[in-house]
Each structure stands twice: as C-alpha cells, then as structure tokens.
Design a protein around this motif. Structure first.
Motif, PDB file in Angstrom:
ATOM      1  N   PHE A 229      42.028 -38.148  17.231  1.00  0.00           N
ATOM      2  CA  PHE A 229      40.693 -38.687  17.500  1.00  0.00           C
ATOM      3  C   PHE A 229      40.627 -40.128  17.016  1.00  0.00           C
ATOM      4  N   PRO A 230      41.298 -41.032  17.702  1.00  0.00           N
ATOM      5  CA  PRO A 230      41.387 -42.411  17.212  1.00  0.00           C
ATOM      6  C   PRO A 230      40.054 -43.149  17.166  1.00  0.00           C
ATOM      7  N   ASP A 231      39.091 -42.726  17.981  1.00  0.00           N
ATOM      8  CA  ASP A 231      37.797 -43.406  18.014  1.00  0.00           C
ATOM      9  C   ASP A 231      36.769 -42.760  17.087  1.00  0.00           C
ATOM     10  N   LEU A 232      37.209 -41.793  16.291  1.00  0.00           N
ATOM     11  CA  LEU A 232      36.306 -41.040  15.435  1.00  0.00           C
ATOM     12  C   LEU A 232      36.484 -41.459  13.976  1.00  0.00           C
ATOM     13  N   GLU A 233      35.373 -41.668  13.290  1.00  0.00           N
ATOM     14  CA  GLU A 233      35.440 -41.919  11.847  1.00  0.00           C
ATOM     15  C   GLU A 233      35.720 -40.603  11.135  1.00  0.00           C
ATOM     16  N   VAL A 234      36.862 -40.523  10.454  1.00  0.00           N
ATOM     17  CA  VAL A 234      37.281 -39.288   9.790  1.00  0.00           C
ATOM     18  C   VAL A 234      37.468 -39.555   8.303  1.00  0.00           C
ATOM     19  N   THR A 235      36.844 -38.736   7.476  1.00  0.00           N
ATOM     20  CA  THR A 235      37.031 -38.827   6.030  1.00  0.00           C
ATOM     21  C   THR A 235      37.504 -37.476   5.525  1.00  0.00           C
ATOM     22  N   GLU A 236      38.133 -37.489   4.334  1.00  0.00           N
ATOM     23  CA  GLU A 236      38.565 -36.224   3.744  1.00  0.00           C
ATOM     24  C   GLU A 236      38.242 -36.207   2.270  1.00  0.00           C
ATOM     25  N   GLU A 237      38.065 -34.998   1.749  1.00  0.00           N
ATOM     26  CA  GLU A 237      37.702 -34.854   0.345  1.00  0.00           C
ATOM     27  C   GLU A 237      38.239 -33.524  -0.172  1.00  0.00           C
ATOM     28  N   VAL A 238      38.831 -33.572  -1.368  1.00  0.00           N
ATOM     29  CA  VAL A 238      39.273 -32.367  -2.062  1.00  0.00           C
ATOM     30  C   VAL A 238      38.383 -32.206  -3.285  1.00  0.00           C
ATOM     31  N   VAL A 239      37.685 -31.081  -3.381  1.00  0.00           N
ATOM     32  CA  VAL A 239      36.682 -30.896  -4.419  1.00  0.00           C
ATOM     33  C   VAL A 239      37.011 -29.657  -5.251  1.00  0.00           C
ATOM     34  N   ARG A 240      37.051 -29.849  -6.554  1.00  0.00           N
ATOM     35  CA  ARG A 240      37.199 -28.719  -7.475  1.00  0.00           C
ATOM     36  C   ARG A 240      35.811 -28.191  -7.792  1.00  0.00           C
ATOM     37  N   VAL A 241      35.555 -26.940  -7.458  1.00  0.00           N
ATOM     38  CA  VAL A 241      34.205 -26.388  -7.593  1.00  0.00           C
ATOM     39  C   VAL A 241      34.270 -24.960  -8.138  1.00  0.00           C
ATOM     40  N   PRO A 242      33.195 -24.496  -8.770  1.00  0.00           N
ATOM     41  CA  PRO A 242      33.152 -23.088  -9.183  1.00  0.00           C
ATOM     42  C   PRO A 242      32.963 -22.143  -8.003  1.00  0.00           C
ATOM     43  N   SER A 243      32.376 -22.662  -6.900  1.00  0.00           N
ATOM     44  CA  SER A 243      32.101 -21.819  -5.731  1.00  0.00           C
ATOM     45  C   SER A 243      32.341 -22.597  -4.450  1.00  0.00           C
ATOM     46  N   PRO A 244      33.415 -22.291  -3.680  1.00  0.00           N
ATOM     47  CA  PRO A 244      33.626 -22.962  -2.391  1.00  0.00           C
ATOM     48  C   PRO A 244      32.438 -22.790  -1.444  1.00  0.00           C
ATOM     49  N   ALA A 245      31.870 -21.588  -1.409  1.00  0.00           N
ATOM     50  CA  ALA A 245      30.722 -21.364  -0.526  1.00  0.00           C
ATOM     51  C   ALA A 245      29.550 -22.241  -0.938  1.00  0.00           C
ATOM     52  N   GLY A 246      29.323 -22.365  -2.251  1.00  0.00           N
ATOM     53  CA  GLY A 246      28.227 -23.196  -2.727  1.00  0.00           C
ATOM     54  C   GLY A 246      28.405 -24.649  -2.340  1.00  0.00           C
ATOM     55  N   GLU A 247      29.636 -25.150  -2.398  1.00  0.00           N
ATOM     56  CA  GLU A 247      29.901 -26.535  -2.013  1.00  0.00           C
ATOM     57  C   GLU A 247      29.651 -26.749  -0.523  1.00  0.00           C
ATOM     58  N   LEU A 248      30.044 -25.793   0.309  1.00  0.00           N
ATOM     59  CA  LEU A 248      29.835 -25.907   1.748  1.00  0.00           C
ATOM     60  C   LEU A 248      28.349 -25.810   2.098  1.00  0.00           C
ATOM     61  N   VAL A 249      27.626 -24.954   1.389  1.00  0.00           N
ATOM     62  CA  VAL A 249      26.177 -24.866   1.610  1.00  0.00           C
ATOM     63  C   VAL A 249      25.512 -26.174   1.211  1.00  0.00           C
ATOM     64  N   ALA A 250      25.943 -26.759   0.092  1.00  0.00           N
ATOM     65  CA  ALA A 250      25.396 -28.053  -0.321  1.00  0.00           C
ATOM     66  C   ALA A 250      25.723 -29.130   0.715  1.00  0.00           C
ATOM     67  N   ALA A 251      26.936 -29.100   1.253  1.00  0.00           N
ATOM     68  CA  ALA A 251      27.324 -30.074   2.274  1.00  0.00           C
ATOM     69  C   ALA A 251      26.474 -29.931   3.527  1.00  0.00           C
ATOM     70  N   SER A 252      25.999 -28.708   3.805  1.00  0.00           N
ATOM     71  CA  SER A 252      25.197 -28.480   5.014  1.00  0.00           C
ATOM     72  C   SER A 252      23.860 -29.207   4.969  1.00  0.00           C
ATOM     73  N   LEU A 253      23.401 -29.591   3.778  1.00  0.00           N
ATOM     74  CA  LEU A 253      22.158 -30.349   3.663  1.00  0.00           C
ATOM     75  C   LEU A 253      22.276 -31.724   4.311  1.00  0.00           C
ATOM     76  N   ARG A 254      23.513 -32.226   4.400  1.00  0.00           N
ATOM     77  CA  ARG A 254      23.729 -33.587   4.910  1.00  0.00           C
ATOM     78  C   ARG A 254      24.586 -33.572   6.174  1.00  0.00           C
ATOM     79  N   ALA A 255      24.570 -32.461   6.904  1.00  0.00           N
ATOM     80  CA  ALA A 255      25.439 -32.320   8.073  1.00  0.00           C
ATOM     81  C   ALA A 255      24.647 -31.857   9.294  1.00  0.00           C
ATOM     82  N   ASP A 256      25.165 -32.189  10.470  1.00  0.00           N
ATOM     83  CA  ASP A 256      24.616 -31.660  11.716  1.00  0.00           C
ATOM     84  C   ASP A 256      25.208 -30.300  12.046  1.00  0.00           C
ATOM     85  N   LEU A 257      26.424 -30.043  11.553  1.00  0.00           N
ATOM     86  CA  LEU A 257      27.126 -28.787  11.830  1.00  0.00           C
ATOM     87  C   LEU A 257      28.181 -28.589  10.766  1.00  0.00           C
TER      88      LEU A 257
END
Length: 294
Positions: A229-257
């Motif tokens: 996807f050369p025309d797409l802005e792509v970022t990556e992040e590795v996060v140490r968390v107590p709960s993977p599900a909790g981190e993804l739910v938190a990320a959903s606050l700032r996401a379209d999908l």
C-alpha cells in the motif's frame, strides 16, 4: 484484490439501522452491490396462525423497504437487493453471504462481507440479537463487521490487531479498507509480561526480551505492508499491556474500524473466536471487523 458484495442484516432496530448505513457506504466504496436480509424464523412462524405468519412476513418486507430507502439515501445509485430470510438470523445471513458471493474471486469482485448491528430488538420481534453477531463472526468463512457505537465523524484511522505473520490476510483486509476510505492504517501488536517474574527467576530480562521480540509482529510486517500500500500512511506500535483486549478497546475510541483475525485450528468444531476478539466485539466503541484465516 478488491472486496466483494456486502450483505447486511436488519430488524428495524437502531443498531441495525446504523449497520445498514455503514454497509451502504462500504458497498458504494467497493463499487459492489448491497444485499439486505430480514430474517423470519420459519420454525417460529409455523407455530403461528396463517394470518399472523402473513403479517410477520409483511412486517419483514416493510422493514426491508425502509432499510433499502435509507441505504439509497446514504449511497445514491447503489445497487440494492432485499430478502426475507427463512431461517434464524445468523443462519439467514450466512446462507445469504454464501449465495451472494462470486463463484470465484475475480478482478472485479472478491469475497463477500457480512455486516450486522451489535444489538437488535428483544422479545417476539427479535431478528438480530447480540449473539447473532458473535455467531456470524465465529462461523463465517468471510469477513464479518459488527457495527458498534454511535455514528461518529471519521477519526481517520483503521486499527488492525497483529499477532504474528500469519495475520497477513487480516492486515490486507484492513489495508484495503483504509485505502478505500482514504485514512491511515495502524498496526498494533500487544504483549503481556508478568511483573512478578523478575523476583522469581534470574533470567527475567532474557524472557522479557524474547517475549517482546516475538510480539513485535507489527514491526516485522511494516515494510511489506508499506510495499503493498505505497499510497497509504502506515504506522506500527508494539505495546506492553496488562490486557490486549483492553488496549484494543481503548484504541477503538480513536478509530473508524478495528480489524481482528479469527483463526480456525485444524479439526476445529464450533465458534472460532478467542477471548480477545470476543471481548473487543462486546466492548469496542467503533465497528469491529473479524477476518477468518489460518
């Protein structure tokens, strides 16, 4: 490869109405048709009088007409078809997806996607319950999007949870969606490390480094995603968390999908959803796509 047609369920509830609008926009962005299903369980209908059963079907057709009109307003010119499902809601959606999908992916149409609301109506008129989305996501052989939360202005990002390189299909779906919607793509890997391990074993640092390296699938996949996807802005992040599900739910606050994978192990029987996917589907603040693979 482009995505295929979109199948969405409706029951007249507010949650289903949001799902129809989301599905209409997605189908229009794909340049693919939209198929709307309103399920009427014939096992239930057969226990009703002929007149009552006829009225139930009339209500279903009326709901389909309202949903089709709303979809047309959201995406003028969209090709829309409707169907009164003759099975329970999840079964009707899965069957409709199988019959709507192209016989083989082509240059103009790929796999179908199912869209459902997170909650439907209760009581006798139930056509889509919360369990319907979970059942469809666990059993479908195609992507399933559960439209959660209220309709919000675009946040400009699609988040995809990445566990390892086996999530390539999941990342591709997320990338195609982000490309169509002209938003950025965020690859997110999470990992958990028990805090008390350090007091119990001298090699805690070695274990920590090994776990973090293994968890950094998003970092390892970044270059290949940027190449696809050369025309797409792509970022990556590795996060140490107590709960993977909790981190993804938190990320959903700032996401379209939020996009997650559902792996089907060999000889698997029953739903394929893991604890993290199940929790995100229950608590996310934006639509969640579950992509089967593996």
């Amino acid at each position: 490869m482009p995505e295929g047609p979109v199948v969405v369920g409706t029951d007249g509830s507010a949650g289903a109405a949001r799902a129809v609008l989301w599905a209409a926009q997605e189908a229009a962005l794909r340049h693919q048709p939209l198929h709307i299903v309103c399920a009427v369980d014939l096992d239930l209908a057969e226990r009703l009088s002929a007149e009552t059963a006829r009225r139930v079907r009339e209500v279903a057709r009326s709901l389909l007409g309202e949903a089709a009109a709303a979809a047309s307003r959201r995406a003028p010119g969209l090709a829309i078809s409707t169907e009164v499902g003759r099975e329970p809601a999840a079964d009707s959606l899965l069957r409709a997806a199988a019959s709507t999908a192209p016989q083989a992916p082509s240059a103009t149409a790929g796999p179908v996607t199912i869209v459902v609301g997170s909650r439907g109506l209760g009581g006798f008129s139930t056509l889509l319950l919360g369990s319907v989305g979970l059942t469809a996501a666990g059993q479908a052989k195609c992507p399933v999007v559960v439209v959660r939360g209220t309709e919000q202005p675009p946040r400009g990002v699609v988040v995809v949870g990445v566990r390892d390189e086996g999530d390539d299909e999941v990342v591709r779906f997320a990338g195609e969606t982000a490309r169509r919607r002209k938003v950025s793509l965020r690859l997110l890997s999470t990992w958990t490390y028990l805090q008390y391990v350090g007091s119990m074993m001298p090699l805690a640092d070695v274990v920590r480094v090994a776990l973090e390296t293994e968890a950094a699938a998003s970092t390892r996949m970044l270059a290949s995603v940027q190449e696809k996807f050369p025309d797409l802005e792509v970022t990556e992040e590795v996060v140490r968390v107590p709960s993977p599900a909790g981190e993804l739910v938190a990320a959903s606050l700032r996401a379209d999908l939020v996009v997650l994978g559902a792996r089907t192990p060999a000889h698997h029987i029953g739903p394929a959803l893991g604890r993290v996917t199940h929790a995100v589907l229950q608590h996310a603040h934006c639509p969640v796509a579950v992509v089967p693979h593996g």
